[in-house]
Design a protein around this motif. Structure first.
Motif, PDB file in Angstrom:
ATOM      1  N   VAL A  16       0.834  -1.201   0.000  1.00 23.94           N
ATOM      2  CA  VAL A  16       0.000   0.000   0.000  1.00 23.94           C
ATOM      3  C   VAL A  16       0.869   1.253   0.000  1.00 23.94           C
ATOM      4  CG1 VAL A  16      -1.637   1.356   1.376  1.00 23.94           C
ATOM      5  CG2 VAL A  16      -2.022  -1.085   1.035  1.00 23.94           C
ATOM      6  N   VAL A  17       1.880   1.287   0.862  1.00 24.00           N
ATOM      7  CA  VAL A  17       2.745   2.470   0.961  1.00 24.00           C
ATOM      8  C   VAL A  17       3.533   2.663  -0.334  1.00 24.00           C
ATOM      9  CG1 VAL A  17       4.696   3.507   2.201  1.00 24.00           C
ATOM     10  CG2 VAL A  17       2.866   2.381   3.478  1.00 24.00           C
ATOM     11  N   LEU A  18       4.045   1.586  -0.920  1.00 19.91           N
ATOM     12  CA  LEU A  18       4.763   1.706  -2.189  1.00 19.91           C
ATOM     13  C   LEU A  18       3.842   2.209  -3.301  1.00 19.91           C
ATOM     14  CD1 LEU A  18       7.084  -1.440  -2.175  1.00 19.91           C
ATOM     15  CD2 LEU A  18       7.782   0.961  -2.029  1.00 19.91           C
ATOM     16  N   GLN A  19       2.600   1.726  -3.323  1.00 21.43           N
ATOM     17  CA  GLN A  19       1.645   2.196  -4.334  1.00 21.43           C
ATOM     18  C   GLN A  19       1.344   3.682  -4.139  1.00 21.43           C
ATOM     19  OE1 GLN A  19       0.422   0.458  -7.081  1.00 21.43           O
ATOM     20  NE2 GLN A  19      -0.203   2.504  -7.616  1.00 21.43           N
ATOM     21  N   GLN A  20       1.199   4.124  -2.895  1.00 17.04           N
ATOM     22  CA  GLN A  20       0.969   5.542  -2.620  1.00 17.04           C
ATOM     23  C   GLN A  20       2.158   6.382  -3.087  1.00 17.04           C
ATOM     24  OE1 GLN A  20       0.269   5.353   1.620  1.00 17.04           O
ATOM     25  NE2 GLN A  20      -1.950   5.167   1.365  1.00 17.04           N
ATOM     26  N   ASP A  21       3.372   5.882  -2.841  1.00 16.89           N
ATOM     27  CA  ASP A  21       4.570   6.607  -3.259  1.00 16.89           C
ATOM     28  C   ASP A  21       4.658   6.683  -4.779  1.00 16.89           C
ATOM     29  OD1 ASP A  21       7.097   7.965  -2.628  1.00 16.89           O
ATOM     30  OD2 ASP A  21       8.020   6.203  -3.552  1.00 16.89           O
ATOM     31  N   MET A  22       4.315   5.578  -5.467  1.00 15.05           N
ATOM     32  CA  MET A  22       4.332   5.602  -6.933  1.00 15.05           C
ATOM     33  C   MET A  22       3.297   6.582  -7.463  1.00 15.05           C
ATOM     34  SD  MET A  22       5.298   1.872  -8.521  1.00 15.05           S
ATOM     35  CE  MET A  22       3.732   1.136  -8.240  1.00 15.05           C
ATOM     36  N   SER A  23       2.112   6.598  -6.882  1.00 11.19           N
ATOM     37  CA  SER A  23       1.074   7.526  -7.328  1.00 11.19           C
ATOM     38  C   SER A  23       1.543   8.968  -7.159  1.00 11.19           C
ATOM     39  CB  SER A  23      -0.214   7.306  -6.539  1.00 11.19           C
ATOM     40  OG  SER A  23      -0.746   6.040  -6.831  1.00 11.19           O
ATOM     41  N   ARG A  24       2.196   9.243  -6.038  1.00 11.21           N
ATOM     42  CA  ARG A  24       2.738  10.586  -5.797  1.00 11.21           C
ATOM     43  C   ARG A  24       3.788  10.924  -6.849  1.00 11.21           C
ATOM     44  NH1 ARG A  24       7.279  11.998  -4.791  1.00 11.21           N
ATOM     45  NH2 ARG A  24       7.957   9.933  -4.130  1.00 11.21           N
ATOM     46  N   ALA A  25       4.677   9.987  -7.133  1.00 13.29           N
ATOM     47  CA  ALA A  25       5.752  10.224  -8.095  1.00 13.29           C
ATOM     48  C   ALA A  25       5.220  10.418  -9.512  1.00 13.29           C
ATOM     49  CB  ALA A  25       6.746   9.062  -8.054  1.00 13.29           C
ATOM     50  N   PHE A  26       4.120   9.743  -9.867  1.00 10.02           N
ATOM     51  CA  PHE A  26       3.562   9.834 -11.216  1.00 10.02           C
ATOM     52  C   PHE A  26       2.669  11.058 -11.405  1.00 10.02           C
ATOM     53  CE2 PHE A  26       3.489   4.898 -11.430  1.00 10.02           C
ATOM     54  CZ  PHE A  26       4.857   4.880 -11.587  1.00 10.02           C
ATOM     55  N   GLU A  27       2.305  11.720 -10.323  1.00 14.52           N
ATOM     56  CA  GLU A  27       1.368  12.838 -10.388  1.00 14.52           C
ATOM     57  C   GLU A  27       1.826  13.868 -11.419  1.00 14.52           C
ATOM     58  OE1 GLU A  27      -0.248  15.990  -7.186  1.00 14.52           O
ATOM     59  OE2 GLU A  27      -0.130  13.907  -6.497  1.00 14.52           O
TER      60      GLU A  27
END
Length: 153
Positions: A16-27
């Motif tokens: 979950v945390v890695l997915q949140q970080d990826m979403s932030r990075a892709f924003e």
């Protein structure tokens, strides 16, 4: 709660945390997890046919075609005629795509470094060995469930 349950809960939290970080990075980039996975494979493997990408991504050729269309429209990839098969095209990274993947690789290496900072070599080795074991077991469980599901259908 057993050790096994706590380990599974922690693994789920990591995803979950890695997915949140990826979403932030892709924003703001127009990239999704699926599009980025395709770019990452091109970065690692070099120019590839859409069929080869479908196999490595384990998705349909139609799905890859949509991903490539979106990435081509955003300037990350281009299709070029295949030199040995005039019916096929090679998908290649553009300069923009190559730069994005170089940044992502540097960020990947930095995050990896940050995650193991504070672990001694023995702890890091034990963690790597434990995760490899869990991942191998998970692949087996998923394959078994898939095989059972396909027989029922």
């Amino acid at each position: 709660m057993t050790n096994a349950t706590r380990i599974l809960d922690q693994l789920l939290e990591v995803t979950v945390v890695l997915q949140q970080d990826m979403s932030r990075a892709f924003e703001g980039t127009g990239l999704t997890t699926a599009r980025t996975h395709l770019l990452w494979e091109l970065h690692r493997r070099g120019p590839s046919t859409q069929q080869a990408l479908a196999e490595v991504l384990q998705v349909s050729a139609r799905n890859v075609s949509g991903l490539v269309d979106a990435l081509e429209g955003a300037g990350y990839v281009q299709r070029q005629p295949h030199p040995g098969d005039r019916r096929a095209f090679l998908v290649t990274l553009t300069d923009r795509g190559a730069q994005a993947m170089a940044r992502m690789e540097a960020e990947h290496q930095e995050l990896a470094r940050q995650l193991v900072t504070g672990l001694g070599p023995e702890q890091a080795g034990a963690l790597e060995e434990g995760l490899a074991h869990v991942l191998q077991r998970l692949h087996g469980v998923v394959a078994e469930a898939s095989a059972g599901g396909s027989e029922a259908g």
